[in-house]
Scaffold this motif. Structure first.
Motif, PDB file in Angstrom:
ATOM      1  N   TRP A 141       0.825  -1.209   0.000  1.00 12.42           N
ATOM      2  CA  TRP A 141       0.000   0.000   0.000  1.00 12.42           C
ATOM      3  C   TRP A 141       0.858   1.257   0.000  1.00 12.42           C
ATOM      4  O   TRP A 141       0.532   2.244  -0.643  1.00 12.42           O
ATOM      5  CB  TRP A 141      -0.949   0.012   1.206  1.00 12.42           C
ATOM      6  N   ILE A 142       1.965   1.228   0.659  1.00 15.39           N
ATOM      7  CA  ILE A 142       2.847   2.397   0.712  1.00 15.39           C
ATOM      8  C   ILE A 142       3.450   2.640  -0.667  1.00 15.39           C
ATOM      9  O   ILE A 142       3.516   3.767  -1.150  1.00 15.39           O
ATOM     10  CB  ILE A 142       3.945   2.200   1.776  1.00 15.39           C
ATOM     11  N   THR A 143       3.877   1.604  -1.325  1.00 15.86           N
ATOM     12  CA  THR A 143       4.452   1.740  -2.658  1.00 15.86           C
ATOM     13  C   THR A 143       3.392   2.239  -3.632  1.00 15.86           C
ATOM     14  O   THR A 143       3.649   3.133  -4.451  1.00 15.86           O
ATOM     15  CB  THR A 143       5.005   0.385  -3.138  1.00 15.86           C
ATOM     16  N   LEU A 144       2.219   1.667  -3.533  1.00 20.12           N
ATOM     17  CA  LEU A 144       1.121   2.071  -4.397  1.00 20.12           C
ATOM     18  C   LEU A 144       0.744   3.528  -4.140  1.00 20.12           C
ATOM     19  O   LEU A 144       0.560   4.315  -5.079  1.00 20.12           O
ATOM     20  CB  LEU A 144      -0.091   1.161  -4.168  1.00 20.12           C
ATOM     21  N   LEU A 145       0.644   3.895  -2.870  1.00 22.01           N
ATOM     22  CA  LEU A 145       0.304   5.265  -2.508  1.00 22.01           C
ATOM     23  C   LEU A 145       1.396   6.236  -2.966  1.00 22.01           C
ATOM     24  O   LEU A 145       1.105   7.313  -3.495  1.00 22.01           O
ATOM     25  CB  LEU A 145       0.102   5.381  -0.996  1.00 22.01           C
ATOM     26  N   ALA A 146       2.655   5.881  -2.816  1.00 17.83           N
ATOM     27  CA  ALA A 146       3.768   6.725  -3.257  1.00 17.83           C
ATOM     28  C   ALA A 146       3.729   6.894  -4.772  1.00 17.83           C
ATOM     29  O   ALA A 146       3.952   7.991  -5.301  1.00 17.83           O
ATOM     30  CB  ALA A 146       5.093   6.127  -2.822  1.00 17.83           C
TER      31      ALA A 146
END
Length: 184
Positions: A3-8
């Motif tokens: 989720w962090i990678t996707l959000l970034a």
């Protein structure tokens, strides 16, 4: 973690798109401003060229003032014909002058046109003040037109307006004298 990678990635895409949009908007705005300025310069240049042509016609007309005969001057048909043509020339300059954006230049030209047009009125009010050769169209219209040409040329070269000519100063003084004496 995904989720962090996707959000970034999503935030990066939004920021990149926003920056791209802002850059495009800024570039377009600068181009539009430059185009408007160029258009205004072209309009001003065209208005000045039109005015120069009209003032050149006035200068030519001033130089073509007929020789006054000694048998009554004002009854001279050539002088009358010359005087009849003057308002049309002045109207042409007046119309052309209205298109000039430069306020200082426009006001100077308007003053010159006004003095050229009011000459006959000055003479009719106070014929005894105007002796032959002191304030006559043949000695005012041409030199006033020369001064107008000098003013227009200065602006075309992006220079300040020249100082008022001796003829313009003289006509100003004559008008002030007539006003102070209650003739105007």
């Amino acid at each position: 973690m995904e989720w962090i990678t996707l959000l970034a990635g999503f935030v990066g895409t939004i920021v990149g798109a926003g920056a791209s949009f802002a850059g495009t908007w800024w570039t377009q705005r600068q181009a539009d401003t430059a185009a408007r300025e160029q258009h205004a310069r072209m309009q001003t240049h065209a208005a000045i060229e039109t005015t120069v042509n009209a003032v050149l016609a006035l200068r030519h007309h001033g130089r073509a003032f007929p020789t006054i005969n000694n048998s009554g001057g004002s009854g001279n048909t050539e002088e009358h014909a010359w005087a009849e043509r003057l308002p049309a020339l002045l109207d042409g300059i007046d119309l052309a002058t209205m298109q000039i954006r430069d306020r200082e230049l426009r006001e100077r030209l308007t003053e010159i046109i006004g003095f050229s047009a009011r000459y006959e009125y000055f003479v009719s009010l106070t014929p005894n003040i105007f002796t032959p050769g002191t304030f006559h169209r043949s000695s005012t219209v041409g030199p006033l037109a020369e001064h107008a040409i000098a003013c227009l040329g200065a602006r075309l070269r992006d220079e300040p307006l020249p100082e008022p000519s001796a003829t313009l100063l003289s006509v100003r003084a004559t008008e002030q004298e007539l006003m102070s004496e209650g003739h105007l």
